[in-house]
Design a protein around this motif. Structure first.
Motif, mmCIF file in Angstrom:
data_model
loop_
_atom_site.group_PDB
_atom_site.id
_atom_site.type_symbol
_atom_site.label_atom_id
_atom_site.label_comp_id
_atom_site.label_asym_id
_atom_site.label_seq_id
_atom_site.Cartn_x
_atom_site.Cartn_y
_atom_site.Cartn_z
ATOM 1 N N ASP A 242 0.825 -1.207 0.000
ATOM 2 C CA ASP A 242 0.000 0.000 0.000
ATOM 3 C C ASP A 242 0.862 1.261 0.000
ATOM 4 O O ASP A 242 0.649 2.182 -0.795
ATOM 5 C CB ASP A 242 -0.924 0.007 1.222
ATOM 6 N N THR A 243 1.845 1.306 0.906
ATOM 7 C CA THR A 243 2.724 2.471 0.965
ATOM 8 C C THR A 243 3.506 2.626 -0.330
ATOM 9 O O THR A 243 3.689 3.740 -0.821
ATOM 10 C CB THR A 243 3.689 2.341 2.145
ATOM 11 N N SER A 244 3.975 1.516 -0.883
ATOM 12 C CA SER A 244 4.717 1.567 -2.140
ATOM 13 C C SER A 244 3.857 2.148 -3.262
ATOM 14 O O SER A 244 4.334 2.934 -4.076
ATOM 15 C CB SER A 244 5.200 0.167 -2.510
ATOM 16 N N ILE A 304 0.287 12.543 -15.465
ATOM 17 C CA ILE A 304 0.940 11.937 -14.300
ATOM 18 C C ILE A 304 0.860 12.871 -13.099
ATOM 19 O O ILE A 304 0.597 12.443 -11.970
ATOM 20 C CB ILE A 304 2.403 11.587 -14.630
ATOM 21 N N LEU A 305 1.073 14.171 -13.326
ATOM 22 C CA LEU A 305 0.965 15.140 -12.234
ATOM 23 C C LEU A 305 -0.451 15.179 -11.683
ATOM 24 O O LEU A 305 -0.666 15.256 -10.462
ATOM 25 C CB LEU A 305 1.379 16.521 -12.733
ATOM 26 N N SER A 306 -1.435 15.129 -12.589
ATOM 27 C CA SER A 306 -2.824 15.116 -12.151
ATOM 28 C C SER A 306 -3.133 13.846 -11.370
ATOM 29 O O SER A 306 -3.819 13.882 -10.336
ATOM 30 C CB SER A 306 -3.751 15.232 -13.366
ATOM 31 N N LYS A 307 -2.587 12.732 -11.847
ATOM 32 C CA LYS A 307 -2.811 11.461 -11.161
ATOM 33 C C LYS A 307 -2.148 11.460 -9.786
ATOM 34 O O LYS A 307 -2.699 10.906 -8.825
ATOM 35 C CB LYS A 307 -2.268 10.311 -12.016
ATOM 36 N N ARG A 308 -0.988 12.087 -9.661
ATOM 37 C CA ARG A 308 -0.312 12.159 -8.372
ATOM 38 C C ARG A 308 -1.164 12.920 -7.361
ATOM 39 O O ARG A 308 -1.285 12.504 -6.195
ATOM 40 C CB ARG A 308 1.060 12.817 -8.515
ATOM 41 N N ALA A 309 -1.745 14.034 -7.787
ATOM 42 C CA ALA A 309 -2.620 14.791 -6.891
ATOM 43 C C ALA A 309 -3.874 13.985 -6.543
ATOM 44 O O ALA A 309 -4.345 13.990 -5.400
ATOM 45 C CB ALA A 309 -2.999 16.122 -7.536
ATOM 46 N N GLU A 310 -4.396 13.269 -7.534
ATOM 47 C CA GLU A 310 -5.593 12.459 -7.306
ATOM 48 C C GLU A 310 -5.303 11.319 -6.330
ATOM 49 O O GLU A 310 -6.109 11.038 -5.441
ATOM 50 C CB GLU A 310 -6.068 11.901 -8.650
ATOM 51 N N ILE A 311 -4.146 10.671 -6.491
ATOM 52 C CA ILE A 311 -3.780 9.563 -5.617
ATOM 53 C C ILE A 311 -3.557 10.056 -4.186
ATOM 54 O O ILE A 311 -3.874 9.369 -3.211
ATOM 55 C CB ILE A 311 -2.514 8.861 -6.143
ATOM 56 N N SER A 312 -3.018 11.273 -4.059
ATOM 57 C CA SER A 312 -2.807 11.832 -2.732
ATOM 58 C C SER A 312 -4.132 11.992 -1.989
ATOM 59 O O SER A 312 -4.227 11.701 -0.786
ATOM 60 C CB SER A 312 -2.094 13.178 -2.852
ATOM 61 N N LYS A 313 -5.178 12.444 -2.689
ATOM 62 C CA LYS A 313 -6.500 12.561 -2.061
ATOM 63 C C LYS A 313 -7.115 11.190 -1.823
ATOM 64 O O LYS A 313 -7.763 10.940 -0.804
ATOM 65 C CB LYS A 313 -7.419 13.402 -2.950
ATOM 66 N N PHE A 314 -6.893 10.304 -2.787
ATOM 67 C CA PHE A 314 -7.467 8.958 -2.670
ATOM 68 C C PHE A 314 -6.879 8.185 -1.487
ATOM 69 O O PHE A 314 -7.572 7.363 -0.880
ATOM 70 C CB PHE A 314 -7.218 8.195 -3.973
ATOM 71 N N GLU A 315 -5.626 8.469 -1.131
ATOM 72 C CA GLU A 315 -4.984 7.742 -0.042
ATOM 73 C C GLU A 315 -5.742 7.926 1.268
ATOM 74 O O GLU A 315 -5.954 6.972 2.024
ATOM 75 C CB GLU A 315 -3.531 8.191 0.136
ATOM 76 N N ALA A 316 -6.164 9.175 1.547
ATOM 77 C CA ALA A 316 -6.899 9.433 2.793
ATOM 78 C C ALA A 316 -8.207 8.645 2.813
ATOM 79 O O ALA A 316 -8.567 8.036 3.836
ATOM 80 C CB ALA A 316 -7.164 10.924 2.936
ATOM 81 N N TYR A 318 -8.856 5.917 1.107
ATOM 82 C CA TYR A 318 -8.529 4.490 1.146
ATOM 83 C C TYR A 318 -8.182 4.049 2.568
ATOM 84 O O TYR A 318 -8.643 3.007 3.040
ATOM 85 C CB TYR A 318 -7.357 4.217 0.203
ATOM 86 N N ARG A 319 -7.365 4.854 3.257
ATOM 87 C CA ARG A 319 -6.977 4.497 4.622
ATOM 88 C C ARG A 319 -8.201 4.434 5.535
ATOM 89 O O ARG A 319 -8.304 3.547 6.402
ATOM 90 C CB ARG A 319 -5.978 5.520 5.161
ATOM 91 N N GLU A 320 -9.126 5.356 5.352
ATOM 92 C CA GLU A 320 -10.320 5.379 6.187
ATOM 93 C C GLU A 320 -11.194 4.156 5.929
ATOM 94 O O GLU A 320 -11.638 3.479 6.866
ATOM 95 C CB GLU A 320 -11.115 6.654 5.920
ATOM 96 N N VAL A 321 -11.408 3.852 4.636
ATOM 97 C CA VAL A 321 -12.228 2.689 4.293
ATOM 98 C C VAL A 321 -11.535 1.397 4.718
ATOM 99 O O VAL A 321 -12.184 0.451 5.184
ATOM 100 C CB VAL A 321 -12.525 2.674 2.784
ATOM 101 N N LEU A 322 -10.204 1.361 4.571
ATOM 102 C CA LEU A 322 -9.446 0.168 4.963
ATOM 103 C C LEU A 322 -9.573 -0.090 6.464
ATOM 104 O O LEU A 322 -9.708 -1.240 6.900
ATOM 105 C CB LEU A 322 -7.979 0.328 4.583
ATOM 106 N N ALA A 323 -9.548 0.987 7.239
ATOM 107 C CA ALA A 323 -9.716 0.833 8.693
ATOM 108 C C ALA A 323 -11.103 0.288 9.015
ATOM 109 O O ALA A 323 -11.264 -0.604 9.868
ATOM 110 C CB ALA A 323 -9.495 2.173 9.384
ATOM 111 N N GLN A 324 -12.134 0.799 8.314
ATOM 112 C CA GLN A 324 -13.487 0.296 8.527
ATOM 113 C C GLN A 324 -13.604 -1.159 8.089
ATOM 114 O O GLN A 324 -14.241 -1.978 8.757
ATOM 115 C CB GLN A 324 -14.485 1.154 7.749
#
Length: 408
Positions: A242-244, A304-316, A318-324
């Motif tokens: 996940d971190t990778s 790629i730059l747009s995807k990087r920004a999108e992935i940064s938002k998606f991580e939060a 994802y982490r929340e849903v993963l915890a649930q």
């Protein structure tokens, strides 16, 4: 700026020494640009390099301090953390190492090579002897015409220098320098600034990377910002998928230069192998005929730059849903276990009240009925035997026939 106290404080005559401010070590201001920091580091690293200062412990300490300071200020995240919280925020056991393997002995070189093969991100620097020869103008420079390629073999920790001359029109159209190795040799592609005294100072550096069955490195001067991907930034986190994944695009950073002026420019191929020479092919191209490729590159890097920004938002998210999900999975397993235990207990109760008594009563009734049947069968057989037995004639019951006509 006062020095920050470090975890790894040195003790000298019982007194604690403070680690010096990285900006102070490199002699740059806190608002210096990346290129200024890089230039200052290279000059100081060359000045205090162990190759030039043999048996000088003060120079060795300075070289380590300069390298440590540059490792902080050259990384945007570490620099920001240091500016806000000092050394405590940037020091860690997983900090990347930057080593000049040309100054190591054979045993230490093998040790570093082993760690590199195991995936430990050990960065290497160009040999100080190569940089010093370039700075003093003592290197041989071969011409490299545009549109032509040259194939050579360079020895380890050595470099081949090439000069490329471009016109104003070619500079506006863009310029590309690429190097590849079909036998997967490890090398660096270098670009040098020309000093007023005729010497060369290292300005850009690209490490080779595996691309399919070859290793490649390239520099692109196309008149618009181009980016490079530093694979070592997320190599430490590779054990955590996940971190990778979420750190995969962190190393996608803009190059320091995006265009060259008309004139002569010097590039070099440096043999970065640990034990053997490097085979390579270098080529210089004008980007004028490659207008479609330029636009494709600009477009894909923007995505790629747009995807990087999108992935940064998606991580939060994802982490929340993963915890649930983890919480629900844990509850799911607990509920399954609870239900199984209740059903097992229920079956045990059923067994104690139905199955066991039923077997006991059935066995008794069967034994009684069988004995009764046996008795009745015996009586029946006795009656039948009595009834069917033929009657024996007694002698006094014999019927005697008498003829009355004859006289006795």
């Amino acid at each position: 700026m006062p020095g920050h106290r470090s975890k790894s404080e040195k003790h000298d005559d019982g007194e604690k020494q403070l680690r010096r401010d990285p900006y102070e070590v490199l002699g740059v201001s806190r608002n210096s640009m990346d290129q200024e920091i890089k230039t200052a580091y290279r000059k100081m690293a060359l000045k205090y390099h162990p190759d030039k200062n043999a048996n000088d412990p003060k120079a060795a300490d300075m070289f380590k301090e300069v390298t440590f300071s540059y490792n902080i200020l050259s990384d945007p995240d570490k620099r920001r953390q240091y500016d806000s919280a000092g050394f405590e925020a940037v020091e860690s056991d997983n900090q990347e190492l930057e080593l000049d393997l040309s100054s190591l002995g054979a045993v230490n070189t093998m040790f570093a090579a082993l760690f590199s093969k195991l995936g430990v991100p050990i960065k290497t620097t160009v040999s100080a002897s190569v940089l010093e020869e370039a700075l003093n103008g003592l290197v041989t420079i071969r011409p490299l015409p545009l549109g032509h390629y040259v194939s050579k073999r360079v020895e380890k920790q050595c470099a081949h220098f090439y000069s490329v001359t471009i016109t104003e029109e070619e500079a506006r159209a863009g310029f590309v320098c690429r190097v590849l190795s079909s036998d997967k040799s490890k090398f660096k592609l270098l670009y040098f600034d020309q000093e007023d005294n005729g010497g060369l100072s290292l300005a850009l550096q690209e490490d080779s990377a595996k691309t399919g069955k070859i290793t490649t490195a390239g520099m692109y001067f196309l008149g618009f910002p181009v980016y490079r991907l530093d694979q070592t930034m997320n190599s430490i986190a590779a054990k955590d998928p996940d971190t990778s994944f979420f750190r995969k695009l962190d190393g996608f950073q803009p190059c320091e230069l995006n265009e060259l002026k008309a004139g002569t420019h010097v590039f070099a191929v440096y043999g970065d192998n640990f034990f053997k020479s490097a085979n390579y092919t270098i080529e210089a191209l004008c980007a004028a005929p490659l207008s479609e490729e330029k636009e494709n590159l600009r477009s894909i890097e923007a995505q790629i730059l747009s995807k990087r920004a999108e992935i940064s938002k998606f991580e939060a998210e994802y982490r929340e849903v993963l915890a649930q999900f983890s919480e629900m999975t844990s509850r799911y397993a607990h509920e399954i276990q609870s239900i199984d235990e209740l059903l097992k207990h229920r079956n045990e109760i059923h067994a104690s009240y139905t199955i066991t008594p039923f077997k006991r009563s059935t066995s008794k009734s069967r034994s009684k009925s069988s004995s009764k049947e046996n008795k009745e069968d015996g009586q029946t057989r006795e009656k039948r035997s009595t009834r069917d037995r033929p009657k024996k004639k007694k002698w006094y019951n014999l019927h005697l026939r008498v003829d009355k006509r004859k006289a006795c």
